[in-house]
Design an enzyme around this catalytic site. Structure first.
Site, short mmCIF file in Angstrom:
data_model
loop_
_atom_site.label_atom_id
_atom_site.label_comp_id
_atom_site.label_asym_id
_atom_site.label_seq_id
_atom_site.Cartn_x
_atom_site.Cartn_y
_atom_site.Cartn_z
N ASN A 86 11.80 5.68 2.46
CA ASN A 86 10.80 6.37 1.65
C ASN A 86 11.42 7.34 0.66
O ASN A 86 10.79 7.67 -0.36
CB ASN A 86 9.82 7.10 2.57
CG ASN A 86 8.86 7.98 1.81
OD1 ASN A 86 7.92 7.50 1.18
ND2 ASN A 86 9.11 9.29 1.84
N TYR A 151 12.86 4.88 -13.45
CA TYR A 151 12.09 4.76 -12.21
C TYR A 151 11.66 3.32 -11.98
O TYR A 151 11.80 2.78 -10.87
CB TYR A 151 10.87 5.68 -12.29
CG TYR A 151 10.02 5.69 -11.06
CD1 TYR A 151 10.40 6.39 -9.92
CD2 TYR A 151 8.80 5.01 -11.02
CE1 TYR A 151 9.62 6.41 -8.78
CE2 TYR A 151 8.00 5.02 -9.88
CZ TYR A 151 8.41 5.73 -8.77
OH TYR A 151 7.63 5.74 -7.65
N LYS A 155 12.66 0.83 -8.85
CA LYS A 155 11.67 0.24 -7.96
C LYS A 155 11.67 -1.29 -8.05
O LYS A 155 11.39 -1.98 -7.07
CB LYS A 155 10.29 0.80 -8.27
CG LYS A 155 10.14 2.28 -7.93
CD LYS A 155 10.48 2.57 -6.47
CE LYS A 155 10.26 4.02 -6.10
NZ LYS A 155 10.58 4.31 -4.68
N ILE A 184 -0.77 8.29 -5.98
CA ILE A 184 -1.09 8.87 -4.68
C ILE A 184 -0.93 10.39 -4.77
O ILE A 184 0.05 10.88 -5.34
CB ILE A 184 -0.16 8.33 -3.57
CG1 ILE A 184 -0.15 6.79 -3.57
CG2 ILE A 184 -0.56 8.89 -2.21
CD1 ILE A 184 -1.47 6.15 -3.26
N THR A 186 0.38 13.47 -3.95
CA THR A 186 1.53 14.03 -3.25
C THR A 186 1.95 15.30 -3.98
O THR A 186 1.48 15.57 -5.09
CB THR A 186 2.70 13.04 -3.26
OG1 THR A 186 3.12 12.85 -4.62
CG2 THR A 186 2.32 11.70 -2.65
#
Length: 251
Positions: A86, A151, A155, A184, A186
């Site tokens: 993660n 990024y 990924k 999400i 966070t």
């Protein structure tokens, strides 16, 4: 269903956000949880939260980009059953606005960090007669997102590694899948809303949420629930998959 009793799980980047939610949920489901986190104070807080409700957890200060450190920690933990990769960092920029230093940092953590943990985990999973590897990818691996060059590159590599590992170890009872979240809520998302929004964090997050057909951003618990399923024996026929949790964004 979805019991992780007698399972030992290693979760990287579990000091906050999605990783924390996964660690807490895994502990509730009976797993012995090992938190790998570069922020020792954050890891300690999660550890205390899990222990306070009777869960079993341990914290390890770790930079996943350092292979020797990763191997030493994994070997100290011993036989394991579940790895959740993660840990990761975000980055905003296009190819011509991303510095070499920033690109290398994203690659070292988001790609090499995943490789380092898989490299260290496979021999231990073999000793446990198999297990599960779950990698945190992103919808950025599946669709073009503006200003997310480094990024998205990282990924995309996580997705490719997932497919490769799933094929390479399928006969050894090692399953490998990845999760591709949309937006999400966070601490990282809140920081981004502060930096790139118009000053109203809640309105900025609500605006980003409206980009998803479901009409909102996701919660860390919703991602953790999917991770729990994929880690459990109930998902024994699932390997080599990229599971979206994106509120219908890519539908």
């Amino acid at each position: 269903m979805f019991s992780l009793k007698n399972k030992k799980a290693i979760i990287t980047g579990a000091g906050s956000g999605i990783g924390k939610a996964i660690a807490v949920l895994f502990a509730k489901q009976g797993a012995e949880v090992h938190i790998l986190e570069i922020n020792a104070a954050a890891a300690s807080e999660v550890l205390n939260e899990i222990n306070a409700v009777g869960g079993k957890a341990f914290a390890h200060s770790c930079n996943v980009a350092d292979q020797q450190q990763v191997i030493e920690i994994f070997n100290s933990i011993g036989n394991m059953h579940i790895l959740v990769n993660n840990a990761g960092i975000a980055h905003v920029g296009k190819a011509d606005t991303t510095s070499e230093a920033d690109f290398d940092k994203v690659v070292n953590i988001n790609i090499k960090g995943v490789y380092n943990c898989i490299h260290a985990a496979v021999p231990l999973l073999r000793k446990s007669n198999g297990g599960v590897i779950l990698n945190m990818a992103s919808i950025a691996a599946l669709v073009g997102l503006p200003d997310r060059f480094a990024y998205s590159t990282a990924k995309g590599a996580v997705l490719a590694m997932t497919l490769s590992v799933a094929k390479d170890y399928i006969t050894e009872n090692i399953r490998c899948n990845c999760i591709a979240p949309g937006s999400i809520r966070t601490p990282l998302l809140e920081m981004a809303a502060t930096k790139f929004g118009d000053g109203d964090i809640e309105e900025t997050i609500a605006l980003w949420g409206r980009a998803h057909p479901i009409g909102r951003v996701g919660t860390i618990e919703e991602v953790a629930n999917l991770v729990l399923f994929l880690a459990s024996d109930e998902a024994s026929f699932c390997t080599g998959g990229a599971y979206r949790v994106d509120g219908g964004l890519l539908s």
